[in-house]
Motif scaffolding. Structure first.
Motif, mmCIF file in Angstrom:
data_model
loop_
_atom_site.group_PDB
_atom_site.id
_atom_site.type_symbol
_atom_site.label_atom_id
_atom_site.label_comp_id
_atom_site.label_asym_id
_atom_site.label_seq_id
_atom_site.Cartn_x
_atom_site.Cartn_y
_atom_site.Cartn_z
ATOM 1 N N CYS A 145 0.819 -1.197 0.000
ATOM 2 C CA CYS A 145 0.000 0.000 0.000
ATOM 3 C C CYS A 145 0.860 1.257 0.000
ATOM 4 C CB CYS A 145 -0.933 0.011 1.202
ATOM 5 S SG CYS A 145 -2.134 -1.346 1.170
ATOM 6 N N ASN A 146 0.238 2.360 -0.387
ATOM 7 C CA ASN A 146 0.959 3.607 -0.551
ATOM 8 C C ASN A 146 -0.002 4.743 -0.191
ATOM 9 O OD1 ASN A 146 2.740 5.611 -1.352
ATOM 10 N ND2 ASN A 146 3.241 4.627 -3.307
ATOM 11 N N ASN A 147 0.396 5.587 0.710
ATOM 12 C CA ASN A 147 -0.456 6.718 1.092
ATOM 13 C C ASN A 147 -0.357 7.792 0.012
ATOM 14 O OD1 ASN A 147 -1.939 8.721 2.257
ATOM 15 N ND2 ASN A 147 -0.637 8.980 4.055
ATOM 16 N N LEU A 148 -1.241 7.716 -0.964
ATOM 17 C CA LEU A 148 -1.169 8.622 -2.110
ATOM 18 C C LEU A 148 -1.613 10.037 -1.760
ATOM 19 C CD1 LEU A 148 -2.554 6.245 -4.884
ATOM 20 C CD2 LEU A 148 -0.183 6.638 -4.196
ATOM 21 N N ALA A 149 -2.211 10.209 -0.583
ATOM 22 C CA ALA A 149 -2.614 11.552 -0.165
ATOM 23 C C ALA A 149 -1.441 12.339 0.393
ATOM 24 C CB ALA A 149 -3.725 11.463 0.884
ATOM 25 N N ALA A 150 -0.331 11.647 0.674
ATOM 26 C CA ALA A 150 0.849 12.303 1.238
ATOM 27 C C ALA A 150 1.945 12.405 0.187
ATOM 28 C CB ALA A 150 1.350 11.529 2.451
ATOM 29 N N ALA A 151 2.825 13.391 0.342
ATOM 30 C CA ALA A 151 3.983 13.517 -0.544
ATOM 31 C C ALA A 151 4.941 12.356 -0.295
ATOM 32 C CB ALA A 151 4.683 14.849 -0.291
ATOM 33 N N ASP A 152 5.783 12.068 -1.293
ATOM 34 C CA ASP A 152 6.631 10.891 -1.173
ATOM 35 C C ASP A 152 7.834 11.092 -0.246
ATOM 36 O OD1 ASP A 152 8.202 12.522 -2.731
ATOM 37 O OD2 ASP A 152 8.711 10.993 -4.208
ATOM 38 N N ASP A 153 7.881 12.221 0.454
ATOM 39 C CA ASP A 153 8.921 12.410 1.459
ATOM 40 C C ASP A 153 8.367 12.219 2.873
ATOM 41 O OD1 ASP A 153 7.344 14.650 1.582
ATOM 42 O OD2 ASP A 153 8.989 16.108 1.458
ATOM 43 N N GLU A 154 7.175 11.599 2.966
ATOM 44 C CA GLU A 154 6.535 11.385 4.255
ATOM 45 C C GLU A 154 6.422 9.894 4.563
ATOM 46 O OE1 GLU A 154 2.911 13.574 4.833
ATOM 47 O OE2 GLU A 154 3.489 15.098 3.371
ATOM 48 N N PRO A 155 6.262 9.536 5.849
ATOM 49 C CA PRO A 155 6.087 8.124 6.219
ATOM 50 C C PRO A 155 4.839 7.533 5.571
ATOM 51 C CG PRO A 155 6.606 9.464 8.151
ATOM 52 C CD PRO A 155 6.334 10.423 7.030
ATOM 53 N N GLY A 156 4.875 6.213 5.364
ATOM 54 C CA GLY A 156 3.733 5.525 4.773
ATOM 55 C C GLY A 156 3.660 5.627 3.269
ATOM 56 N N THR A 157 4.697 6.139 2.646
ATOM 57 C CA THR A 157 4.710 6.297 1.189
ATOM 58 C C THR A 157 5.923 5.592 0.601
ATOM 59 O OG1 THR A 157 6.059 8.313 1.144
ATOM 60 C CG2 THR A 157 3.687 8.583 1.476
ATOM 61 N N TRP A 158 5.828 5.357 -0.704
ATOM 62 C CA TRP A 158 7.032 4.966 -1.444
ATOM 63 C C TRP A 158 6.864 5.370 -2.892
ATOM 64 C CZ3 TRP A 158 8.437 0.659 -4.807
ATOM 65 C CH2 TRP A 158 7.379 -0.174 -5.172
#
Length: 256
Positions: A145-158
């Motif tokens: 999964c990927n937190n698409l609501a957050a920028a890719d410099d934040e936790p929970g993203t890749w």
């Protein structure tokens, strides 16, 4: 999707001396020549650096991923573990059957610039690009999964930043030089070899025939030797866009 936009001007090998021309004029000529040759060659050449935000189908359905400046639906393939390389009959000497986490990137991915995980760039030794497949080699699995609501410099993203597209060949650089030279001359008010917009001119009893520029472009020709040689070799059938292969059954399944 790489065919939908020209990300940057093509490289140019000038075939004339432009040292006396202003940067504004030469810049305009390069931009115009890039757009013309990109279109006439079937929107095939040109590279873009894009940041992809992968997400498994079963995590968020059809992921919304920014590509080429747009937000478009980008459905990743089934997230499974692949055996690389394939070992027929079991594992033997020199054959590794380690299960590696793999995700498939878009067509014509040339190289991966950076992979970010939880906002932090990963070490290059933790992954490798095998064709279109981004393979994780540090023993862990790619996040589903990927937190698409957050920028890719934040936790929970890749994210994966990659160079996608086919490089302009040397013949295309020379074609750029010839066409850009003629556009530069025309923009500077100097006689050039670009075809004018008339087809016939009668002066002092002499009839001069000019090729119609609209028809030339319709036929995929410009009347310039290096340009037309490039187009004849790289797009002989006059395709408007790069040919694609599609799985009709998969498309139909997605609509059911």
């Amino acid at each position: 999707m790489a065919d939908a936009v020209l990300c940057e001007d093509w490289p140019v090998q000038w075939t004339c001396d432009v040292s006396a021309r202003s940067p504004e004029v030469t810049g305009y000529a390069v931009a115009a020549a890039s757009r013309i040759l990109w279109a006439l060659s079937g929107r095939r050449f040109g590279q873009c650096t894009v940041t992809l935000r992968p997400c498994a189908d079963d995590c968020a359905g059809l992921a919304e991923v920014p590509l080429w400046g747009w937000t478009v639906g980008y459905s990743m393939p089934p997230w499974d573990f692949y055996r690389l390389p394939y070992c027929a009959g079991g594992c033997g000497a020199g054959c590794s059957c380690t299960r590696l986490s793999t995700v498939r990137l878009p067509e014509r991915t040339q190289r991966v610039v950076e992979v970010r995980l939880d906002g932090t760039p990963m070490a290059t030794g933790a992954w490798r690009l095998a064709g279109r497949d981004l393979v994780r080699t540090d023993g862990a699995a790619w996040p589903r999964c990927n937190n698409l609501a957050a920028a890719d410099d934040e936790p929970g993203t890749w994210s994966v930043t990659a160079l996608i597209g086919e490089a302009v060949p040397e013949s295309g650089r020379l074609a750029m030089g010839e066409l850009a030279c003629e556009i530069t001359k025309a923009a500077s008010g100097v006689d050039c070899r670009l075809p004018p917009g008339v087809t016939q001119l009668v002066r002092q009893g002499v009839t001069i025939q000019y090729p119609d520029v609209g028809q030339l472009l319709k036929d995929g020709r410009t009347g310039l030797y290096l340009v037309d040689l490039f187009l004849a070799s790289e797009n002989p059938t006059g395709l408007r866009s790069r040919a694609r292969l599609g799985d009709v059954d998969a498309i139909l399944r997605g609509r059911l």
